[in-house]
Write an enzyme that holds these catalytic residues in place. Structure first.
Site, PDB file in Angstrom:
ATOM      1  N   LYS A  22       0.260  -0.700   0.134  1.00  0.00           N
ATOM      2  CA  LYS A  22       0.057   0.309  -0.166  1.00  0.00           C
ATOM      3  C   LYS A  22       0.962   1.602  -0.204  1.00  0.00           C
ATOM      4  O   LYS A  22       2.208   1.164   1.147  1.00  0.00           O
ATOM      5  CB  LYS A  22      -0.859   0.050   0.843  1.00  0.00           C
ATOM      6  CG  LYS A  22      -2.031   1.498   0.972  1.00  0.00           C
ATOM      7  CD  LYS A  22      -3.062   1.015   2.231  1.00  0.00           C
ATOM      8  CE  LYS A  22      -4.237   1.794   2.002  1.00  0.00           C
ATOM      9  NZ  LYS A  22      -4.969   1.819   3.244  1.00  0.00           N
TER      10      LYS A  22
ATOM     11  N   SER B 114      -9.945   2.033   2.718  1.00  0.00           N
ATOM     12  CA  SER B 114      -9.054   2.825   1.394  1.00  0.00           C
ATOM     13  C   SER B 114      -8.052   1.933   0.747  1.00  0.00           C
ATOM     14  O   SER B 114      -7.607   3.068   0.293  1.00  0.00           O
ATOM     15  CB  SER B 114      -8.460   4.284   2.625  1.00  0.00           C
ATOM     16  OG  SER B 114      -7.547   3.177   3.587  1.00  0.00           O
TER      17      SER B 114
ATOM     18  N   SER C  30     -10.535   0.148   6.550  1.00  0.00           N
ATOM     19  CA  SER C  30      -9.529   0.184   5.362  1.00  0.00           C
ATOM     20  C   SER C  30      -9.195  -1.038   4.648  1.00  0.00           C
ATOM     21  O   SER C  30      -8.780  -1.183   4.073  1.00  0.00           O
ATOM     22  CB  SER C  30      -9.021   0.738   5.499  1.00  0.00           C
ATOM     23  OG  SER C  30      -9.563   2.226   5.537  1.00  0.00           O
TER      24      SER C  30
END
Lengths: 478, 484, 95
Positions: free
Chosen positions: B76, B151, B175
């Site tokens: 990420k 997210s 997330s």
């Protein structure tokens, strides 16, 4: 109208740790810009603070030294504001639960009386970087070496009533933080910085007047001048029917005035909240015991001991405990001498301090060591030399000519205590000064000093003063 | 190969049936082919990845390989990785090449894993749809009209479409779990403090926690073994003995007590999701578990509390992005205040600015007690609900999200309705508990449904066991989106 | 508690986010919506409840006082918007 001056001081003392409060960057002063600013100090994305144990130890030591309550659980909070020398956009500090809570005091000497100044609190926080305003094409340069240096901010109650009291407190605090080894006290380098909250009120009125905070008091002299200026300014404003606006003012030493720092005034809403990156700081019993164990004898205790054990006047004890080094010098010299502590005190506070000041030395690098000074004083005590000759010997010792005994021998300064020799000198003086003798005998005893002077001169200062006095008196009496 | 478990890939690498370079090239090839449709990655650096793969092959050849050596893992873009552009999905960091590695990145490097690239995400992890990224929306591989969740939507889409064997995420309010649910993969957010936050760009420090996103619970266990670990550089990192999160995978579930919070099955839960969850629970009963109804009475407060606390912390955490030391600086400005204002106005996107402003407001003079302090008190009540619940059950189960993936653009103009898509996940972060999402079927529109499993503190191994046993009995986690 | 345009202006300034007048009503609307969402909190009596700041009830670890960080200025300043003579440059700070 009679005005009363009310002053409270906020002092930022840098803790003399090796590394920063929340990072492992070094804290040494004077490095090239931004070479001591690590990822945490420049607040790179993703980095986190890790707290330095020694910063807590030093803060706790301070709390113990002033007799304050230590908060067993203190909390770091974020004070949010934007400023280029504040890389994270917040300062990590303590607000609701500071490490040093209430109860602390500091005794100051005001004229010939003691006064207690109450210390409200002292909290741990991080220092900011520095803005350099030299011209970089109309821009400001930012050096973050200082960012993250540990500080304690020490806040007093509004207990001070004059610039002299404020300076006296600041000096005492300055001495204390160095004494307990938590701050180097270097004011030029900004290790010890004071801000003063100043207000005035009509004498006898209870409520406090509106205060102004004066910043940039980086010497005791400036502190005194800045407060004096600010007091005059406030009284003038009030007497002209105006009112004081609460604001931050900067002292300008070049113009000897304070002026408003409007840039710092706008919308101070710091949005404090507990720092989620840092857990509560807990000071346990073991931690406290360790801090106590490494605590030196404190100046107040030492002052009292100097009075009770050495019989010194409070004034002398106060001066001699101005620093740990000075006190140690005194105790060394007295121990070597074995008696006559007051004589030691007089010489240290008098000739030695004067000479050190004049030549720009510290007590720690005094050319005359404590043992050497004791060697000199020993010869006064045992009557080998007079106090006056001792000054001559002192000068020679300062010049590096050796120990007192060697100098006395080499220069033949040993005191004349042979009464026959002194009588001979006295008789000669009396014989050649009949007019003064007559004067003395007619009751003008002031003339006595004239004879002492002549006799001393004739003996090259070596005549034992007590003996000389006695013989002179006898002979002059006729 | 793209559907092979990490354990099997590792075995093939060890037996030299395949090299790490080949494996990495396979996935880089898929990224080249499919990423233009999905936009799951912000940064791909084939040379860097292949160099790591080559090094991994060296380790394997010399017999120094561990379970993840040579395995490509997508990271990420919230994790700082030395020499890699690390944007956090923001224009603010459009040029930020990190000078250092996050602890998680270091751990993967130490394990000999290959960084396959940096995945797209909601800007500064603020979002539930991956539409707030400066680098464009991520699309759900199951349906290109749908959001992948957020997210960690880039990581979720990458794993779901098999552009990466595994990925990392972070979870502040859901997330990891919500995008895992919306894309039909498995993801776990560990107990707060298990994975170091050092180098993970902060959103809300007291809630943020990193974790793995993968095809299965067994894969997650292997990844968590690498990601977890004490780190002195994070003061909230927990000093615990290293554990093997896969140690209990094969334990039978007989006697397992599953708590079903009444509040998670109430109005607001869409019928198709409810149906898939019920079917999963039936499967668990078949595996020997029993279900008990429990209550988390303060559940409805989780969203309000979160939208005070998280923005408050964020408003402060994001103050460092000021155009002075790194990142975006506005090209034109009149003075310092203008430089700050414009750099931040231009560098941050709309959702980030909204949250910074709400956070600033709730901390400001006169509002702190009513909002921030109040929320912190309610946070304790919410955490207490779970403590009470775990007296009656071993794990808690319910839906991860109230609906399957919604359409791109469906909620992007209505922040509040977007916030409600995390209604079941947020409380777990407030309490600091571990939570995970496991695929359990599909909704009426053919989009995946995730089952949330919430465990007590430090019960990750148990949760992974619970998920793994289900995955042994079902094949939802092996389904791959078709027609890409 | 309802928000007005002056509040939005004040918040934007505190947060150093330049907001042009045309954007103000939009922000006002969105921020107000978020505030109504969180308003639900006010209905709960929280008397006597200790605020919870951290997920775990733990105390701060203490690091030894050792300078461990090397000088990485060149590396750090390679990604800075504007530097000169080792300093970060910003528009003139007026004191």
């Amino acid at each position: 109208m009679q005005w009363e001056i009310v002053i409270g001081l906020e002092t930022h003392a840098q803790l003399n740790t090796l590394s920063k409060i929340f990072s492992g960057a070094p804290t040494a002063y004077g490095a090239e810009p931004n070479t001591q600013a690590c990822a945490v100090d420049i607040a790179l994305p993703g980095v986190l603070p890790v707290f330095n144990r020694v910063a807590a130890e030093k803060a706790v030591k301070f709390g113990l030294a002033i007799g304050a309550r230590i908060n067993r659980r203190s909390v770091f909070e974020r004070k949010n504001y934007f400023y280029p020398d504040l890389p994270k956009g917040y300062q990590t500090t303590q607000l609701a639960l500071p490490i040093v809570a209430e109860g602390g005091t500091l005794q100051i000497q005001v004229g010939d009386r003691e006064k207690t100044v109450r210390i409200t609190r002292a909290h741990l926080e991080e220092d900011a970087g520095k803005s350099l305003h030299e011209d970089f094409h109309g821009m400001t340069g930012i050096d973050l070496n200082r960012a993250g240096t540990p500080l304690i901010e020490i806040v007093t109650e509004p207990d001070l009533r004059s610039s002299a009291e404020a300076v006296s407190y600041a000096k005492k605090l300055h001495s204390l933080v160095r004494w307990i080894g938590i701050c180097d006290g270097n004011m030029q380098e900004g290790s010890f910085r004071c801000d003063a909250n100043v207000s005035v009120r009509p004498m006898g009125v209870e409520t406090l007047g509106t205060r102004c905070e004066i910043k940039n008091l980086n010497s005791f002299k400036f502190m005194e001048k800045a407060i004096d200026f600010e007091v005059r300014r406030q009284i003038e404003v009030l007497e002209d029917g105006g009112r004081i606006v609460q604001e931050t003012r900067l002292y300008d030493p070049d113009r000897d005035e304070t002026r408003s720092m409007r840039s710092k005034e706008e919308a101070n809403d710091y949005r404090y909240f507990p720092d989620p990156d840092l857990l509560p700081l807990v000071v346990g019993e073991v931690f406290l015991d360790q801090a106590r164990a490494t605590m030196p004898e404190l100046p107040q205790a030492m002052r009292e001991r100097f009075v009770s054990d050495y019989g010194l006047p409070a004034y002398d004890a106060d001066i001699l405990t101005a620093s740990r080094e000075l006190a140690a010098y005194f105790e060394d010299a007295t121990a070597t001498l074995g008696e006559e502590a007051k004589l030691c005190a007089n010489w240290i506070m008098g000739d030695l301090s004067a000479q050190l000041n004049k030549e720009g030395f510290e007590i720690t690098n005094s050319p005359i060591a404590a043992g050497q000074l004791a060697g000199l004083l020993k010869r006064i005590v045992d009557g080998t030399i007079s106090g006056k000759i001792a000054k001559e010997v002192f000068a020679a010792m300062w010049a590096g000519e050796g120990d007192a005994d060697a100098i006395i021998a080499a220069k033949g300064l040993k005191q004349v205590s042979d009464s026959g020799a002194i009588e001979k000198i006295v008789d000669e003086i009396i014989a050649v000064n009949p007019a003064q003798v007559a004067e003395y005998r007619s009751g003008k005893e002031k003339v006595f000093g004239f004879f002492v002077g002549l006799a001393m001169k004739a003996s090259k200062g070596k005549a034992n003063p007590a003996q000389l006095n006695e013989i002179l008196k006898k002979r002059l009496a006729g | 190969m793209i559907n092979t478990s990490l354990k099997e890939l590792s075995a093939q690498l060890a037996l030299k049936k395949i090299s790490s370079v080949e494996l990495t090239q396979t996935f880089l090839g898929r990224i080249r082919e499919l990423n233009p449709k999905l936009n799951a990655f912000i940064t791909i650096d084939e040379n860097k990845s292949l160099a790591q793969a080559q090094a991994a092959d060296g380790l394997i050849a010399s017999g120094q390989a561990g379970p993840l050596t040579g395995i490509p893992v997508a990271q990420k873009d919230i994790y700082c990785a030395k020499g890699w552009l690390t944007t956090c999905g923001s224009k603010m960091l459009h040029n930020f090449v990190s000078p250092y590695d996050a602890h998680v990145i270091e751990q993967f490097n130490r394990a000999g894993a290959v960084n396959l690239g940096k995945t797209n995400m909601d800007e500064f992890a603020m979002g539930s749809s991956n539409e707030t990224s400066y680098y464009g929306k991520v699309k759900n591989p199951w349906d290109l009209d749908a959001v992948p969740g957020g997210s960690s939507g880039g990581s979720a889409a990458a794993v779901a479409a098999r552009l990466a064997p595994a990925a990392t995420g972070t979870d502040t309010g859901g997330s990891i779990r919500q995008p895992a649910a919306l894309t039909g993969i498995t993801g776990i957010k560990p107990t707060y403090g298990v994975v170091s936050r050092y180098g993970m760009i902060a959103f809300a420090s007291s809630l943020d926690q990193g974790g793995p996103m993968a095809k299965s619970a067994a894969d997650c266990a292997l990844l968590l073994n690498v990601m977890a670990g004490f780190d002195l550089r994070d003061s909230t990192s927990l000093e615990r003995d290293k554990e093997d999160y896969g140690r209990d995978l094969e334990q039978p579930l007989k006697g397992l007590r599953i708590g079903l919070p009444r509040e998670y099955f109430a109005a607001g839960l869409s019928a198709d999701v409810a149906q898939a969850i019920e079917a999963a629970l039936a499967e668990y009963r078949k595996l020997g578990a029993q279900t008990v109804e429990i209550s988390l009475p303060n559940s409805k407060l989780a969203v309000p509390v979160y939208y005070v606390l998280a923005p408050a912390e964020a408003s402060s955490n994001l103050a460092r992005f000021d155009g002075v030391r790194y990142g975006y600086r506005a090209p034109e400005y009149t003075d310092l205040t203008d430089m700050y204002g414009k750099s931040r106005a231009q560098g941050f996107g709309a959702e980030v600015k909204r949250r910074i402003m709400i956070g600033t407001y709730v901390l400001s003079a006169g509002y702190y007690d009513a909002y921030y302090l109040k929320a912190q008190k309610l946070r304790r009540l919410i955490a207490q609900d779970f403590t009470d619940a775990f007296a009656r059950c071993d794990v808690i189960m319910g839906p991860t999200a109230p609906t399957t993936a919604f359409n791109l653009g469906e909620k992007s103009d209505d922040p509040v309705s977007m916030y409600l898509s995390d209604i079941y996940t947020i409380a777990v972060n407030l309490a600091g508990l571990p939570g995970m999402s496991v695929p359990v079927g599909f909704g009426a529109n053919g989009r995946p449904v995730g089952l949330q499993i919430i465990g007590n503190y430090f019960s990750e191994a148990k949760m992974l066991n619970v998920a793994h046993q289900y995955q042994k009995a079902t094949d939802w986690h092996t389904r791959i989106p078709q027609g890409l | 508690m309802s928000l007005n345009l002056a509040d939005v202006k004040r918040i934007a300034h505190l947060a150093r986010i330049a907001v042009i007048d045309a954007e103000m009503p939009g922000y006002l609307q969105q921020l107000s919506n978020i505030l109504s969402l969180v308003e639900e909190m006010q209905a709960v009596d929280t008397t006597g409840i200790e605020p919870m700041a951290h997920a775990q009830d733990l105390v701060l670890r203490l690091r030894d006082d050792v300078a461990t960080e090397p000088d990485l200025r060149a590396k750090f300043q390679a990604i800075a918007p504007q530097v000169e003579s080792g300093l970060y440059l910003v528009p003139k700070v007026i004191e």
